[in-house]
Design a protein around this motif. Structure first.
Motif, PDB file in Angstrom:
ATOM      1  N   ILE A   4      18.949  32.270 -28.592  1.00 50.87           N
ATOM      2  CA  ILE A   4      18.276  31.692 -29.756  1.00 50.87           C
ATOM      3  C   ILE A   4      16.960  32.424 -30.022  1.00 50.87           C
ATOM      4  O   ILE A   4      16.633  32.718 -31.175  1.00 50.87           O
ATOM      5  N   ALA A   5      16.223  32.756 -28.962  1.00 50.81           N
ATOM      6  CA  ALA A   5      14.957  33.488 -29.128  1.00 50.81           C
ATOM      7  C   ALA A   5      15.202  34.859 -29.750  1.00 50.81           C
ATOM      8  O   ALA A   5      14.434  35.308 -30.609  1.00 50.81           O
ATOM      9  N   ARG A   6      16.285  35.526 -29.343  1.00 50.45           N
ATOM     10  CA  ARG A   6      16.608  36.843 -29.906  1.00 50.45           C
ATOM     11  C   ARG A   6      17.008  36.735 -31.376  1.00 50.45           C
ATOM     12  O   ARG A   6      16.669  37.606 -32.185  1.00 50.45           O
ATOM     13  N   LEU A   7      17.719  35.664 -31.747  1.00 50.13           N
ATOM     14  CA  LEU A   7      18.087  35.448 -33.151  1.00 50.13           C
ATOM     15  C   LEU A   7      16.838  35.194 -33.992  1.00 50.13           C
ATOM     16  O   LEU A   7      16.674  35.787 -35.063  1.00 50.13           O
ATOM     17  N   VAL A   8      15.951  34.329 -33.499  1.00 47.51           N
ATOM     18  CA  VAL A   8      14.713  34.024 -34.221  1.00 47.51           C
ATOM     19  C   VAL A   8      13.869  35.284 -34.375  1.00 47.51           C
ATOM     20  O   VAL A   8      13.301  35.542 -35.443  1.00 47.51           O
ATOM     21  N   GLU A   9      13.803  36.100 -33.329  1.00 43.55           N
ATOM     22  CA  GLU A   9      13.039  37.353 -33.381  1.00 43.55           C
ATOM     23  C   GLU A   9      13.626  38.313 -34.413  1.00 43.55           C
ATOM     24  O   GLU A   9      12.889  38.992 -35.139  1.00 43.55           O
ATOM     25  N   LEU A  10      14.953  38.380 -34.496  1.00 42.60           N
ATOM     26  CA  LEU A  10      15.620  39.237 -35.486  1.00 42.60           C
ATOM     27  C   LEU A  10      15.281  38.779 -36.896  1.00 42.60           C
ATOM     28  O   LEU A  10      14.968  39.598 -37.767  1.00 42.60           O
ATOM     29  N   ILE A  11      15.316  37.476 -37.116  1.00 45.32           N
ATOM     30  CA  ILE A  11      15.015  36.943 -38.454  1.00 45.32           C
ATOM     31  C   ILE A  11      13.539  37.158 -38.790  1.00 45.32           C
ATOM     32  O   ILE A  11      13.199  37.516 -39.917  1.00 45.32           O
ATOM     33  N   LYS A  12      12.652  36.958 -37.812  1.00 41.18           N
ATOM     34  CA  LYS A  12      11.221  37.181 -38.050  1.00 41.18           C
ATOM     35  C   LYS A  12      10.921  38.644 -38.356  1.00 41.18           C
ATOM     36  O   LYS A  12      10.015  38.953 -39.113  1.00 41.18           O
ATOM     37  N   SER A  13      11.688  39.553 -37.760  1.00 39.76           N
ATOM     38  CA  SER A  13      11.421  40.983 -37.950  1.00 39.76           C
ATOM     39  C   SER A  13      11.640  41.424 -39.390  1.00 39.76           C
ATOM     40  O   SER A  13      10.989  42.357 -39.855  1.00 39.76           O
ATOM     41  N   VAL A  14      12.567  40.772 -40.110  1.00 41.51           N
ATOM     42  CA  VAL A  14      12.812  41.178 -41.495  1.00 41.51           C
ATOM     43  C   VAL A  14      11.774  40.592 -42.448  1.00 41.51           C
ATOM     44  O   VAL A  14      11.660  41.029 -43.584  1.00 41.51           O
ATOM     45  N   ALA A  15      11.008  39.591 -41.984  1.00 37.21           N
ATOM     46  CA  ALA A  15       9.994  38.978 -42.848  1.00 37.21           C
ATOM     47  C   ALA A  15       8.763  39.854 -42.965  1.00 37.21           C
ATOM     48  O   ALA A  15       8.024  39.768 -43.944  1.00 37.21           O
ATOM     49  N   GLN A  16       8.532  40.707 -41.973  1.00 37.06           N
ATOM     50  CA  GLN A  16       7.352  41.564 -41.991  1.00 37.06           C
ATOM     51  C   GLN A  16       7.613  42.781 -42.868  1.00 37.06           C
ATOM     52  O   GLN A  16       8.587  43.490 -42.677  1.00 37.06           O
ATOM     53  N   THR A  17       6.735  42.975 -43.833  1.00 38.68           N
ATOM     54  CA  THR A  17       6.857  44.150 -44.690  1.00 38.68           C
ATOM     55  C   THR A  17       5.959  45.245 -44.144  1.00 38.68           C
ATOM     56  O   THR A  17       4.835  44.975 -43.707  1.00 38.68           O
TER      57      THR A  17
END
Length: 143
Positions: A92-105
């Motif tokens: 779950i932490a890896r999924l959340v990290e993946l989703i957070k990574s696309v939010a950063q421009t």
């Protein structure tokens, strides 16, 4: 008891019902524990069917990542730990990290120019190097 949502940002959360978690047997060494107990977690998350904002969905689908299949499903296998609970948290932490990574421009790069002195220094070193190489040529023996 309702499941707690996973927090992506202050405004964006991910419901646990959107994430499919299956326990599977781990690979590799581990002896009887690996052969008997299903401690690894296989996480599947369908991007298109999720409640994420369109901004996140489009960015995730454009991402060149081996964990995202062609039909837009994120597949993560967590087997770092010996217990199922820790592997579940890790997935779950890896999924959340993946989703957070696309939010950063990424910040737009502003190209800078080389200074006059650095250009002069570079040209001088090239001239010096060229002269050194010119001295390596054949010697004229017509004297």
């Amino acid at each position: 008891m309702p499941a707690d949502p996973f927090e992506i940002s202050r405004a964006v959360t991910l419901l646990e019902s959107e994430v499919e978690l299956n326990a599977v047997r781990s690979q590799g060494a581990g002896g009887q524990n690996v052969n008997k107990v299903a401690t690894a977690i296989h996480l599947r998350f369908d991007i298109a069917a999720s409640s994420l904002p369109d901004f996140y969905k489009s960015r995730l689908l454009q991402l060149k990542d081996k964990r995202i299949s062609g039909d837009g499903v994120v597949v993560i296998k967590a087997q770092r730990f010996r217990t199922q609970e820790k592997n579940r948290e890790d997935a779950i932490a890896r999924l959340v990290e993946l989703i957070k990574s696309v939010a950063q421009t990424q910040k737009k790069r502003i190209p800078t120019r080389a200074t006059k002195s650095s250009q002069k220094k570079r040209m001088d070193s090239k001239t010096k190097r060229g002269n050194t190489k010119a001295l390596r040529g054949k010697v004229d023996s017509s004297y």
